[in-house]
Design a protein around this motif. Structure first.
Motif: not given
Length: 452
Positions: A427-452
């Motif tokens: 949902k966020c990828r569709k809604k925010y586009g390039e901003s979400w890609k930048e967010y993923e670069r700054k916060v790469p982990y999905k749920i568990i820090p430094y693992i996933y």
């Protein structure tokens, strides 16, 4: 599909669902059968006859047990007049109390037609009344409390009745989703309901399962929020207490450490959820998902009858874990709760007043929304999920390691959080586009820090 005119462009009010979740109509039909059978299976693995042998049960034994307990007693389980009277009384008395108990009124998120629904928040009054009733009945009956004995002795029939009730409720809201609204909403969209983005495919089975209408209501009473936090959650609490009461009566007033601990930890979670119900107004269940069989069954059957599995197991298999383990599990729960509650509070406060967080890093999106990527939210994209999952371990560990059955919740909940994370990410990828890609670069982990 209908449209309304805006200042610059025409907006689609109820777009047709193209991408179908859960494998589309075939997946929805499969889950409609599979999920109720799973709840029944878990119950059968945790009853007096099999003494909670769990996943070690052989297929033929499970088949025989299912035949003896469910098929032979089909009418008694699904169409027991007394159980139906009790269950419907429970459901509709809570509806009545939801109307008359005092509370505050809050607005939900903005809907596609530009309006915001009003919600009555009265969890404090509801929990106060329930607690007072339980205490009064305990004193009045000298601890016997026949209502709790009734719940424990009729769990299977109550489970089966709730499944059937969920089906009926799902049919009711599905049919109502085709009826025109009889009142206007701030002068906008006077006769059209707002449908769920994921439940408006045109396929009856899929839309019935996912929920066609986003916010089914009777006048100002919201069916979805009510089911989220009232009949199922509070029944879960009562089932747990009935297990504690069963052990208390059978042992002449003794309390088992593990059973007491599970009751305390899950009871705190339930009470905290009901008292903080306004937090649900921004949850995906309320803001995005329609109300169909998936949520009706989940709220009314899945939550009370699978989440109470640890308590039912410990009645039959009492375990003394020792006070050291007792204390360590409480500390684990406190850690999970702290991560969950603190991260959610930080995000909620950030949304209310971003200016007060100007010292923290965030990303401005094309929609004007700010994505927080500092504090708790620099550790992972869903750090609150991680805290929630830690708490789930504290509910299972008191049962020991004799069977994987009692760890069903922590496994299931892990997959549920992964599924929610994937839905939110798409949902966020569709809604925010390039901003979400930048967010993923700054916060790469999905749920568990430094693992996933």
């Amino acid at each position: 599909m209908s449209v309304r005119s805006g200042d610059k462009k025409t907006k689609i009010l109820n777009p047709i669902t193209i991408e179908k979740d859960f494998g589309g109509p075939i997946g929805a039909a499969f889950l409609t059968i599979f999920l109720p059978l799973t709840t029944i299976f878990l119950h059968l693995c945790c009853n007096e006859k099999y003494l909670a042998q769990g996943l070690s049960l052989e297929f033929n034994k499970v088949k025989d047990l299912f035949y003896d307990e469910v098929i032979v007693n089909f009418k008694e389980n699904f169409f027991n007049e007394r159980i139906w009277l009790v269950y419907c009384s429970w459901f509709f008395i809570l509806v009545f109390l939801d109307f008359i108990l005092p509370g505050k009124h809050l607005k939900g998120v903005e809907l596609r037609d530009g309006t915001k629904l009003s919600y009555k928040i009265n969890g404090l009054a509801m929990m106060g009344l329930l607690a007072s009733t339980l205490i009064a009945r305990f004193i009045q009956t000298n601890g016997e409390m026949p209502e709790l004995s009734f719940i424990y002795d009729n769990i299977l029939s109550l489970l089966c009745t709730s499944i059937f009730f969920s089906i009926l409720l799902s049919c009711f809201v599905y049919i109502c989703s085709y009826l025109p609204l009889m009142m206007s909403k701030n002068g906008i969209n006077t006769n059209e309901r707002i449908l769920a983005a994921g439940g408006n495919s045109g396929n009856v089975i899929f839309d019935w399962f996912m929920g066609r209408e986003l916010n089914p209501r009777i006048l100002t009473w919201d069916i979805k929020l009510y089911c989220e936090l009232r009949p199922g959650m509070l029944l879960w609490l009562l089932i747990n207490i009935s297990c504690l009461h069963k052990h208390y009566i059978e042992t002449g007033g003794k309390l088992n450490q593990s059973l007491l601990l599970v009751n305390l930890l899950q009871g705190f979670y339930i009470v905290d959820g009901v008292l903080n119900e306004e937090g649900c107004l921004s949850m995906i269940d309320i803001t995005t998902d329609g109300f169909g069989f998936m949520l009706a069954f989940g709220d009314l059957t899945w939550v009370p009858f699978t989440y109470s599995l640890q308590s039912r197991y410990l009645v039959l298999n009492p375990i003394q874990i020792g006070w050291l383990n007792f204390s360590l599990i409480i500390l684990l729960n406190i850690l999970g709760y702290y991560v969950f509650h603190s991260s959610n509070s930080q995000k909620a406060n950030f949304r209310k007043d971003p200016a007060s967080f100007n010292q923290m890093k965030s990303i401005k999106t094309k929609t004007g929304t700010l994505l927080l990527c500092d504090g708790w939210w620099k550790l992972s994209q869903h750090i609150n999920y991680f805290g929630d999952w830690i708490m789930s371990w504290s509910w299972c560990l008191p049962t020991g390691f004799n069977t994987p059955l009692t760890y069903f919740y922590v496994i299931y909940f892990g997959f549920l959080l992964l599924h929610r994370q994937k839905r939110d990410e798409d949902k966020c990828r569709k809604k925010y586009g390039e901003s979400w890609k930048e967010y993923e670069r700054k916060v790469p982990y999905k749920i568990i820090p430094y693992i996933y």
